[in-house]
Design an enzyme around this catalytic site. Structure first.
Site, PDB file in Angstrom:
ATOM      1  N   ARG A 116     118.480 104.278   1.587  1.00 48.17           N
ATOM      2  CA  ARG A 116     118.224 104.382   0.151  1.00 48.17           C
ATOM      3  C   ARG A 116     116.940 103.655  -0.247  1.00 48.17           C
ATOM      4  NH1 ARG A 116     123.995 101.702  -1.030  1.00 48.17           N
ATOM      5  NH2 ARG A 116     124.409 102.976   0.801  1.00 48.17           N
TER       6      ARG A 116
ATOM      7  N   LYS B   3     124.495  96.509  13.414  1.00 45.32           N
ATOM      8  CA  LYS B   3     125.672  97.360  13.591  1.00 45.32           C
ATOM      9  C   LYS B   3     126.434  96.950  14.839  1.00 45.32           C
ATOM     10  CE  LYS B   3     123.812 101.682  11.655  1.00 45.32           C
ATOM     11  NZ  LYS B   3     124.815 101.844  10.598  1.00 45.32           N
TER      12      LYS B   3
END
Ligand code: BES
Ligand code: ZN
Ligand code: MN
Length: 502
Positions: A355, A281
């Site tokens: 996920r 990130k």
């Protein structure tokens, strides 16, 4: 904190401070006028100057005058026809937060003005008690005892209602207190930093809670996870020196069904730090990703709360805890892994890690006998861009399970907006080598996060994306910065729908 119900008038409140909810444009001809006269007429004066006209969560602090209390705090609730359970809770929270930096041992709240809320004055008692407990939470006090930024730690909450049955009000208020304490357990964990809470530490905290509250717990380490075949879960955790832990908690017995014929499982994303992994990130706001474990903290707290309110009721909580880090052992973009349910997944972006761990946790919950799944996760930034920080994005299938969620949410006083599972675009998640990839094209990425998870369930399932609502970046009148505890109450209400009504 003790709770005392006083059936009487607000000017009889035996406390240090009295909170007066103001609904709509207040009417001084009734008990509010009497209260105000006895306290010296400040509220009516403010009103005459154009204040106190109902701007939601605006407050005033005045003298107690001839009242037994030393201070009177007014909290505006907004228009009467908009008063709902969420607002009633936030009025309680705002009342105590108006007192930050002050000392008080006892706090009284006048319930009658909130009696128009759905459920009446008993609901007001529950929601105000919960709000006062939640409003009392201050993250600055987690690491430091010397902070003056905290609301007063009160010993006694006095709830005043002119009518109503004292014992049912007391019962309702007690429920609210327990709900609030549960939300604060989740918030305290979620706010703690990644150098403090590793997956193992979160598992240790969960074990301590399990012992206190008589819950069964199993902590699966990386060796057992490998034997079981949790390939997606392990792929996320393998880049960190802090090894992953799958935390499994249960109340009741395996295979038991609740009164609604379910064995509900609550599943929470526990990424103790999300650097993004190799798909790293940007630095800006990366520090917020210590809160990426908020879903796990919330389900751990929710099973504790449910066990306090309905001991022995069948309920499962599964919290996959990992640290998503780059490193020599980290998963690379393009790596292909086998999920616990047998599907082959192409990991295109290592930053879409939530996920992956949730998918294996959902499969595992079903293997343990879950008949219904609800997961909570700071899954996407997109949900916050779409809905902001008050309304949680939710997926649910089939439709009746959405109805169950919506009913629980309205009891909890929390807001959700349903996001559709648009199966037409699932083809954009196809993998060259496996069954599916973890991202797919950018279009509809929020929907695709749900479509991915949907591949890992065979029973009714709901997914709550708290990427926008899980924590506040600034303080509000009713809440500190940091973790909000959102979804905790909805999860507990969802679970309690299966409790016996005895
Ligand atoms: N934990 C983040 C989502 C997030 C970001 C929550 C900011 C709250 C604030 C999640 O793991 C993530 O990185 N999601 C990606 C998904 C993308 C790679 C498909 C995102 O939202 O950008
Ligand atoms: Zn994440
Ligand atoms: Mn991520």
């Amino acid at each position: 904190m003790q709770i005392r119900i006083v059936t009487g008038q607000p000017w009889e409140a035996p406390a240090d401070i009295l909170v007066v909810p103001v609904v709509g444009d207040p009417d001084f001809s009734g008990p509010l006028g009497e209260l105000d006269r006895r306290s010296g007429g400040e509220l009516a004066t403010l009103h005459a100057f154009g204040e106190l006209r109902g701007k939601r969560f605006s407050t005033s602090l005045g003298a107690g005058g001839e009242l037994p209390v030393k201070r009177v705090v007014s909290v505006s609730a907004g228009p009467a026809d908009e008063l709902d359970r969420e607002i009633a809770r936030k009025v309680g929270a705002t009342g105590i937060r108006r007192l930050i930096g002050r000392h008080a041992d006892t706090l009284a709240v006048w319930l009658d003005p909130l009696g128009g809320v759905e459920g009446g004055v008993a609901a007001a008692a529950e929601l105000v008690a919960r709000g006062v407990v939640e409003g009392g939470f201050e993250p600055k006090a987690i690491y430091r005892e010397d902070t003056e930024a905290a609301p007063p730690a009160i010993d006694e909450l006095v709830l005043i209602a002119s009518g109503g049955d004292a014992s049912s009000l007391a019962k309702a208020a007690e429920r609210g207190r327990i709900m609030g304490e549960g939300a604060n357990i989740a918030r305290r964990f979620a706010n703690r930093s990644a150098n403090d809470i590793t997956p193992q530490v979160l598992a240790d905290e969960a074990s301590a809670l399990a012992t206190t509250h008589g819950l069964w717990i199993d902590v699966i380490d990386e060796r057992r996870a490998k034997d079981l075949g949790m390939g997606m879960f392990l792929a996320v955790g393998q880049g960190s020196d802090n090894p992953p832990r799958m935390i499994v908690m249960r109340s009741g017995s395996q295979g038991d069904l609740d009164e609604a014929g379910r064995h509900l499982a609550l599943i929470g994303k526990g990424v103790c730090f999300d650097s993004g992994g190799i798909s790293i990130k940007p630095a800006d706001r990366m520090e917020e990703m210590k809160m990426d474990k908020t879903g796990a903290c919330t389900v751990i707290a929710a099973i504790v709360t449910a066990a306090r309110l309905a001991p022995g009721m069948p309920l499962l909580a599964v919290a996959p805890a990992v640290e998503n880090m780059p490193g020599g052992h980290a998963t690379r973009p393009g790596d292909i892994v086998k999920a616990l349910n047998g599907k082959w997944v192409d990991i295109i972006n290592t930053d879409a890690e939530g996920r992956l761990i949730l998918g294996d946790a959902m499969t595992y919950a079903e293997q343990l006998g879950a008949t219904h799944l609800v997961d909570v996760a700071t899954l996407t930034g997109a949900v916050g861009r779409a809905l902001g920080n008050i309304v949680t994005g939710a997926f649910a299938t089939p439709d009746p399970f959405w109805d169950d969620l919506a009913a629980a949410a309205s009891r909890a006083g929390e807001r959700y907006w349903r996001i559709p599972l648009i199966h037409d675009i699932y083809s954009e998640m196809e993998s060259w080598y496996g069954d599916l990839q973890n991202t797919g094209t950018n279009d509809g990425s929020l929907v695709k996060s749900g479509l991915f998870l949907e591949q890992f369930r065979t029973v009714p399932w709901a997914h709550l994306d708290i990427g926008g609502t899980g924590y506040f970046r600034k303080a509000y009148p009713y809440a500190a910065r940091g973790a909000t505890g959102v979804t905790h109450a909805t999860l507990v209400e969802m679970a309690l729908a299966g409790a016996s009504k005895g």
